[in-house]
Design a protein around this motif. Sequence first.
Motif, short mmCIF file in Angstrom:
data_model
loop_
_atom_site.label_atom_id
_atom_site.label_comp_id
_atom_site.label_asym_id
_atom_site.label_seq_id
_atom_site.Cartn_x
_atom_site.Cartn_y
_atom_site.Cartn_z
N MET A 1 0.81 -1.21 0.00
CA MET A 1 0.00 0.00 0.00
C MET A 1 0.85 1.27 0.00
SD MET A 1 -2.88 -1.13 2.81
CE MET A 1 -3.72 0.45 2.79
N ILE A 2 2.14 1.13 0.24
CA ILE A 2 3.00 2.32 0.43
C ILE A 2 3.00 3.20 -0.82
CG2 ILE A 2 5.36 3.10 0.81
CD1 ILE A 2 5.76 0.62 2.58
N LYS A 3 3.14 2.59 -2.01
CA LYS A 3 3.20 3.39 -3.24
C LYS A 3 1.91 4.17 -3.45
CE LYS A 3 1.80 -0.46 -6.25
NZ LYS A 3 2.15 -1.30 -7.41
N TYR A 4 0.78 3.55 -3.09
CA TYR A 4 -0.50 4.24 -3.24
C TYR A 4 -0.65 5.36 -2.20
CZ TYR A 4 -1.72 0.33 -6.27
OH TYR A 4 -1.73 -0.60 -7.28
N PHE A 5 -0.11 5.12 -1.01
CA PHE A 5 -0.22 6.13 0.04
C PHE A 5 0.63 7.36 -0.29
CE2 PHE A 5 0.63 7.80 4.42
CZ PHE A 5 -0.67 8.20 4.68
N VAL A 6 1.81 7.13 -0.84
CA VAL A 6 2.67 8.25 -1.24
C VAL A 6 1.97 9.07 -2.32
CG1 VAL A 6 4.83 8.88 -2.37
CG2 VAL A 6 4.82 7.12 -0.59
N LYS A 7 1.39 8.38 -3.29
CA LYS A 7 0.66 9.07 -4.36
C LYS A 7 -0.52 9.86 -3.78
CE LYS A 7 -1.73 8.21 -8.75
NZ LYS A 7 -2.17 7.17 -9.72
N PHE A 8 -1.20 9.26 -2.79
CA PHE A 8 -2.33 9.93 -2.14
C PHE A 8 -1.87 11.20 -1.43
CE2 PHE A 8 -4.72 10.62 1.80
CZ PHE A 8 -6.02 10.79 1.30
N LEU A 9 -0.77 11.11 -0.70
CA LEU A 9 -0.26 12.27 0.03
C LEU A 9 0.09 13.42 -0.91
CD1 LEU A 9 2.05 10.60 2.72
CD2 LEU A 9 -0.19 11.64 3.09
N LEU A 10 0.60 13.07 -2.08
CA LEU A 10 1.01 14.11 -3.04
C LEU A 10 -0.17 14.75 -3.75
CD1 LEU A 10 4.11 12.31 -4.60
CD2 LEU A 10 4.13 14.20 -2.98
N SER A 11 -1.28 14.03 -3.84
CA SER A 11 -2.41 14.53 -4.63
C SER A 11 -3.62 14.96 -3.81
CB SER A 11 -2.85 13.46 -5.64
OG SER A 11 -3.24 12.28 -4.97
N SER A 12 -3.68 14.58 -2.52
CA SER A 12 -4.88 14.85 -1.72
C SER A 12 -4.99 16.33 -1.36
CB SER A 12 -4.88 14.00 -0.46
OG SER A 12 -3.74 14.26 0.33
N LYS A 13 -6.22 16.79 -1.27
CA LYS A 13 -6.52 18.19 -0.97
C LYS A 13 -7.44 18.29 0.24
CE LYS A 13 -4.49 19.26 -4.91
NZ LYS A 13 -3.17 19.92 -4.98
N ASN A 14 -7.74 19.54 0.63
CA ASN A 14 -8.73 19.77 1.69
C ASN A 14 -9.85 20.65 1.14
OD1 ASN A 14 -7.66 22.37 1.65
ND2 ASN A 14 -6.39 22.02 3.47
N GLU A 15 -10.66 21.21 2.04
CA GLU A 15 -11.83 21.96 1.59
C GLU A 15 -11.50 23.20 0.76
OE1 GLU A 15 -11.05 23.41 5.87
OE2 GLU A 15 -10.87 21.57 4.69
N HIS A 16 -10.28 23.73 0.89
CA HIS A 16 -9.91 24.95 0.17
C HIS A 16 -9.79 24.73 -1.34
CE1 HIS A 16 -9.40 26.85 4.02
NE2 HIS A 16 -8.50 25.96 4.38
N SER A 17 -9.73 23.47 -1.74
CA SER A 17 -9.60 23.17 -3.17
C SER A 17 -10.93 22.82 -3.81
CB SER A 17 -8.63 21.99 -3.37
OG SER A 17 -9.20 20.80 -2.84
N LEU A 18 -12.00 22.80 -3.02
CA LEU A 18 -13.28 22.30 -3.51
C LEU A 18 -14.14 23.42 -4.10
CD1 LEU A 18 -14.14 19.84 -0.58
CD2 LEU A 18 -13.28 19.27 -2.86
N HIS A 19 -14.56 23.21 -5.34
CA HIS A 19 -15.43 24.17 -6.01
C HIS A 19 -16.82 23.60 -6.26
CE1 HIS A 19 -11.93 26.70 -6.49
NE2 HIS A 19 -11.28 25.70 -7.09
N SER A 20 -17.01 22.35 -5.84
CA SER A 20 -18.33 21.72 -5.94
C SER A 20 -19.09 21.99 -4.65
CB SER A 20 -18.19 20.21 -6.14
OG SER A 20 -19.41 19.55 -5.85
N PRO A 21 -20.22 22.69 -4.70
CA PRO A 21 -21.00 22.96 -3.47
C PRO A 21 -21.41 21.68 -2.75
CG PRO A 21 -21.76 24.35 -5.27
CD PRO A 21 -20.81 23.37 -5.88
N PHE A 22 -21.79 20.66 -3.52
CA PHE A 22 -22.19 19.39 -2.91
C PHE A 22 -21.05 18.76 -2.13
CE2 PHE A 22 -22.08 14.70 -3.56
CZ PHE A 22 -23.11 14.35 -2.68
#
Length: 256
Positions: A1-22
């Motif tokens: 799972m490590i390779k997927y977790f590293v990729k997740f850490l590099l690409s994951s965002k928080n609410e400040h990146s969200l433009h979808s109201p839903f």
Amino acid sequence: MIKYFVKFLLSSKNEHSLHSPFVFELYTKVISAKTKNPIFIEIENLRKKLLRNKTVIEITDFGAGSRIYKTNQREIRQIAKNAEKKPKFGKLIFRLIQWFKPSVIFDLGTSLGMTTIYESKACENAQIITFEGCPATAAIAQKNFEASNCQNISLIIGNIDETLPKVINQIEQLDFAFFDANHRYHPTVNYFEICLQKATEESVFVFDDIHWSDEMNEAWQYIKNHSQVMVSIDLFFVGLVFFRKNQPKQDFVLRF
């Protein structure tokens, strides 16, 4: 799972990146909410009892098997520690159900029933159908349901490959489903396709361990790219999909 977790850490965002109201509302008010509820204490007290239970049972495993144990002999405390979802995820499922208020819920992979109890307590008027392949763990789960006074749960025992197609024909629609059963590509995709038959525009599907293995990662890619899935949210350990036809097709990778 490590390779997927590293990729997740590099690409994951928080609410400040969200433009979808839903998705913004869902993320801020449900996914990342810090909910406190007295029922959580009751459920986690039951977990503590299971974590102390040294009773040995024989596991029937129709899935991908265990990465930890080489035999089918397990102490209940080992199952509670390694197979049950952590409190963080039980509370997430609880919040999702309280937010969307589903009437019919499928829980694929009961284990000892901890997540199912969270589902039951989140909406006691909902009909919850939970599927478990192992009779020994199902028996313990049933006792846990009774001890927790969960009266809206129906427990289906047997190979989900056989029981799910039968039960899906007995309902009119499926509002919410949690997939935590056979952690392989073909069974996961098959369960998704079966449940999709009774999904509506308002249904919510939650998939566990979407990056647990290459097979599960591949299954998640198939599911989120499916033509009927309009919104997907990757929280690394779980993935959420929605079928809202008025939404543009979007995929989100969010921190949780």
